[in-house]
Design a protein around this motif. Structure first.
Motif, PDB file in Angstrom:
ATOM      1  N   LEU A  70      -5.152  -0.731  -5.988  1.00 60.95           N
ATOM      2  CA  LEU A  70      -5.667  -0.432  -7.328  1.00 60.95           C
ATOM      3  C   LEU A  70      -5.993  -1.716  -8.091  1.00 60.95           C
ATOM      4  O   LEU A  70      -6.976  -1.770  -8.832  1.00 60.95           O
ATOM      5  CB  LEU A  70      -4.655   0.415  -8.103  1.00 60.95           C
ATOM      6  N   GLY A  71      -5.185  -2.747  -7.919  1.00 58.71           N
ATOM      7  CA  GLY A  71      -5.466  -4.030  -8.555  1.00 58.71           C
ATOM      8  C   GLY A  71      -6.761  -4.649  -8.058  1.00 58.71           C
ATOM      9  O   GLY A  71      -7.562  -5.168  -8.848  1.00 58.71           O
ATOM     10  N   VAL A  72      -6.985  -4.576  -6.759  1.00 57.91           N
ATOM     11  CA  VAL A  72      -8.223  -5.117  -6.188  1.00 57.91           C
ATOM     12  C   VAL A  72      -9.431  -4.328  -6.679  1.00 57.91           C
ATOM     13  O   VAL A  72     -10.474  -4.901  -7.026  1.00 57.91           O
ATOM     14  CB  VAL A  72      -8.147  -5.131  -4.646  1.00 57.91           C
ATOM     15  N   LEU A  73      -9.309  -2.998  -6.726  1.00 56.06           N
ATOM     16  CA  LEU A  73     -10.420  -2.180  -7.214  1.00 56.06           C
ATOM     17  C   LEU A  73     -10.742  -2.485  -8.675  1.00 56.06           C
ATOM     18  O   LEU A  73     -11.923  -2.567  -9.054  1.00 56.06           O
ATOM     19  CB  LEU A  73     -10.096  -0.699  -7.039  1.00 56.06           C
ATOM     20  N   ALA A  74      -9.718  -2.669  -9.491  1.00 54.48           N
ATOM     21  CA  ALA A  74      -9.943  -3.018 -10.893  1.00 54.48           C
ATOM     22  C   ALA A  74     -10.599  -4.394 -11.010  1.00 54.48           C
ATOM     23  O   ALA A  74     -11.502  -4.596 -11.830  1.00 54.48           O
ATOM     24  CB  ALA A  74      -8.627  -2.991 -11.657  1.00 54.48           C
ATOM     25  N   ALA A  75     -10.165  -5.332 -10.179  1.00 56.23           N
ATOM     26  CA  ALA A  75     -10.730  -6.680 -10.220  1.00 56.23           C
ATOM     27  C   ALA A  75     -12.193  -6.688  -9.799  1.00 56.23           C
ATOM     28  O   ALA A  75     -13.033  -7.340 -10.434  1.00 56.23           O
ATOM     29  CB  ALA A  75      -9.922  -7.609  -9.319  1.00 56.23           C
TER      30      ALA A  75
END
Length: 62
Positions: A20-25
């Motif tokens: 989820l962090g990578v997708l948000a980034a």
């Protein structure tokens, strides 16, 4: 010991939070660059979004 008997490197919760962090980034960085900023600004925005998203999802996902 066969390969199937080893423990995973990350548990499912950690892998999901990092995903989820990578997708948000990626989303924040892409929107920044598409909005007219240069690539360096997109990377800085993406790194901040990754940090904030990982912290946020770590707090709300139990």
């Amino acid at each position: 010991m066969s390969d199937n008997e080893r423990d995973p490197l990350l548990d499912q919760r950690t892998a999901f939070i990092l995903l989820l962090g990578v997708l948000a980034a990626v989303g924040a960085g892409a929107l920044t660059v598409l909005g007219g900023q240069n690539a360096a600004g997109g990377v800085l925005t993406a790194s901040g979004a990754f940090t904030a998203a990982v912290y946020f999802f770590h707090k709300i996902i139990r």
